[in-house]
Design an enzyme around this catalytic site. Structure first.
Site, PDB file in Angstrom:
ATOM      1  N   ASP A  59       0.856   1.961  -9.277  1.00 62.48           N
ATOM      2  CA  ASP A  59      -0.221   3.361  -8.739  1.00 62.48           C
ATOM      3  C   ASP A  59       0.482   2.996  -7.276  1.00 62.48           C
ATOM      4  OD1 ASP A  59      -1.141   5.232  -9.207  1.00 62.48           O
ATOM      5  OD2 ASP A  59      -3.705   4.280  -7.972  1.00 62.48           O
ATOM      6  N   LYS A  75       1.010 -11.060  -6.247  1.00 61.87           N
ATOM      7  CA  LYS A  75       0.334 -11.478  -4.844  1.00 61.87           C
ATOM      8  C   LYS A  75      -0.082 -13.093  -5.946  1.00 61.87           C
ATOM      9  CE  LYS A  75      -1.908 -10.002  -1.082  1.00 61.87           C
ATOM     10  NZ  LYS A  75      -0.820 -10.454  -0.334  1.00 61.87           N
ATOM     11  N   ASP A 116       2.885   6.014  -5.299  1.00 65.01           N
ATOM     12  CA  ASP A 116       2.948   6.977  -4.527  1.00 65.01           C
ATOM     13  C   ASP A 116       3.270   7.244  -2.479  1.00 65.01           C
ATOM     14  OD1 ASP A 116       0.873   7.629  -6.085  1.00 65.01           O
ATOM     15  OD2 ASP A 116      -0.357   8.090  -4.651  1.00 65.01           O
ATOM     16  N   ASP A 124       2.170  -6.942  -1.075  1.00 65.03           N
ATOM     17  CA  ASP A 124       2.172  -6.204   0.339  1.00 65.03           C
ATOM     18  C   ASP A 124       3.629  -6.270   1.012  1.00 65.03           C
ATOM     19  OD1 ASP A 124       2.638  -8.641   0.400  1.00 65.03           O
ATOM     20  OD2 ASP A 124       1.117  -9.723   1.486  1.00 65.03           O
ATOM     21  N   TYR A 159      -7.164  -1.673 -14.163  1.00 69.34           N
ATOM     22  CA  TYR A 159      -7.442  -0.675 -14.912  1.00 69.34           C
ATOM     23  C   TYR A 159      -8.499  -0.700 -16.285  1.00 69.34           C
ATOM     24  CZ  TYR A 159      -5.276   2.849 -11.913  1.00 69.34           C
ATOM     25  OH  TYR A 159      -4.706   3.395 -10.722  1.00 69.34           O
TER      26      TYR A 159
HETATM   27  C1  IPM Z   1      -1.727   8.194 -11.390  1.00 68.16           C
HETATM   28  C2  IPM Z   1      -2.530   8.116 -11.398  1.00 68.16           C
HETATM   29  C3  IPM Z   1      -4.030   8.296 -11.784  1.00 68.16           C
HETATM   30  C4  IPM Z   1      -4.007   6.261 -12.196  1.00 68.16           C
HETATM   31  C5  IPM Z   1      -5.301   8.650 -12.467  1.00 68.16           C
HETATM   32  C6  IPM Z   1      -5.100   9.945 -11.942  1.00 68.16           C
HETATM   33  C7  IPM Z   1      -5.834   7.838 -13.352  1.00 68.16           C
HETATM   34  O1  IPM Z   1      -3.313   8.174  -9.930  1.00 68.16           O
HETATM   35  O2  IPM Z   1      -1.028   8.185 -12.930  1.00 68.16           O
HETATM   36  O3  IPM Z   1      -1.434   7.461 -10.571  1.00 68.16           O
HETATM   37  O4  IPM Z   1      -4.238   5.447 -11.594  1.00 68.16           O
HETATM   38  O5  IPM Z   1      -2.536   5.728 -13.004  1.00 68.16           O
HETATM   39 MN    MN Z   2      -1.502   7.243  -9.109  1.00 65.83          MN
END
Ligand code: IPM
Ligand code: MN
Length: 372
Positions: A251, A194, A255, A227, A143
């Site tokens: 990240d 990884k 999710d 993975d 990032y």
């Molecule tokens: C998160 C989001 C952010 C990230 C974006 C909005 C920059 O997806 O907080 O997970 O990628 O960190």
């Molecule tokens: Mn995210």
């Protein structure tokens, strides 16, 4: 009411302002009924700041964030700003906050509420009772690594590049947070990278192992390639307690973990900096969902992730565990009573009450009244 707790509220874009409105009701309730007061400042971030000030976060707002006891953040981004130049994208506002506040440890709990065990896309017996904590490194890795950018090659092709980089201290400090937290939970850490293909992965594994040996040998440590972890999260998520991983893997994996719980609309997060001499940490609290432009402005968004982020703030920034418990309990009861925003209407929907953002907020307030 006098209060010396300074809170910066940054609703942002998309569904951010809508879900934040519901949390404002909870904040007001807490002030009135439990004397949990805040001095609240509000500012713009993301596309909203860009439209008004030409930048996704003003220096002024950045300064306020650095001085606040905590920041409560909504969400940023949306198709309206798709063609904005890279350095002005709404997301840069969020990344600047994380970087300049040095919020290196992002705590993303994924917990399955019993009443929602059917809302998960996985079988109830796989996700029942799930309670894991993903700790995502938040201020380094791909990032932020340099160099990054794009160039045009001699043959006319474009080449774009990002850099994944970590140093030992960055890895150690986030792993330390994972070990410390594990001690208050089930005492297990799974460190993920990884190391089979990435130098940063090799270093990550070495540092996690060394730190464990030096200071946290009482905690059970395992390592898993990212993975494989993505696969195991779906196969048998209950094997995990605390997972610690880098910025990008964290990240993605968080999710994925949110889907185990039923919806992205349920998961809060806390982003913490290092403790100062008094034990105080800079901190920002944000739902892990994005700005959800497809449903923004329609009153459909689920305010629970934002409300749980507020509860995490009570717990981690102000040691108000009882008040945090109360908010979490009210939310669980509202779900048990069958209240569902659209994102939760999967699987068995017998006996559920479909509600919008405001009705969900009102139901939580009503339940707080009942519990108090
Ligand atoms: C998160 C989001 C952010 C990230 C974006 C909005 C920059 O997806 O907080 O997970 O990628 O960190
Ligand atoms: Mn995210």
């Amino acid at each position: 009411m006098a209060s010396n707790r300074n809170l910066l509220v940054l609703p942002g874009d998309g569904i951010g302002p809508e879900v934040m409105n519901e949390v404002r009701k909870i904040i007001a309730w807490m002030g009135k009924k439990r004397a949990v007061g805040f001095d609240i400042t509000e500012d713009l971030v993301g596309g909203a700041a860009l439209d008004k000030h030409g930048v996704p976060l003003t220096d002024d707002a950045m300064k306020t964030a650095l001085e606040a006891d905590a920041v409560l953040f909504g969400s940023v981004g949306g198709p309206k700003w798709d063609n904005v130049e890279f350095d002005k994208k709404p997301e840069r506002g969020l990344l600047r906050l994380r970087k300049e506040m040095d919020l290196f440890a992002n705590l993303r709990p994924a917990k399955v509420f019993d009443p929602l065990v059917d809302a998960s896309s996985l079988k109830p017996e796989i996700v029942k009772g799930l309670d894991i904590m993903i700790i995502r490194e938040l201020t380094s890795g791909v990032y932020f690594g340099e160099p990054r950018g794009r160039t045009k090659l001699a043959n006319g092709d474009f080449e774009a590049f990002d850099t994944q980089r970590y140093n030992s201290s960055e890895i150690r400090r986030v792993c330390a947070v994972a070990f410390e937290l594990a001690r208050k939970r089930s005492n297990k850490v799974c460190s993920s990278e990884k190391a089979n293909v990435m130098h940063t992965g090799v270093l990550w594994r070495e540092e996690a192992t060394k730190l464990h040996k030096e200071k946290y040998a009482d905690v059970q440590l395992s390592h898993m390639y990212a993975d494989a972890l993505a696969m195991q999260l779906l196969r048998s998520p209950n094997q995990f307690d605390v997972i610690v991983t880098d910025n990008l893997f964290g990240d993605i994996l968080s999710d994925e973990a949110s889907m185990l719980t039923g919806s992205l609309g349920l998961l809060p997060s806390a982003s913490l900096g290092a403790a100062d001499a008094t034990g105080r940490r800079k901190a920002m609290y944000e739902p892990i969902h994005g700005s959800a432009p497809d449903i923004a402005g329609k009153g459909l968004a689920n305010p629970i992730a934002q409300a749980l982020s507020y509860a995490m703030m009570l717990r981690y920034s102000f040691d108000l565990d009882k008040d945090a418990d109360l908010v979490e309990k009210a939310i669980e009861n509202v779900l048990a009573a069958g209240y569902r925003t659209g994102d939760l209407l999967v699987g068995n929907t017998d006996g559920v009450k479909k509600v919008g953002t405001q009705e969900m907020g009102d139901a939580i307030i009503k339940e707080l009244d009942r519990l108090a």
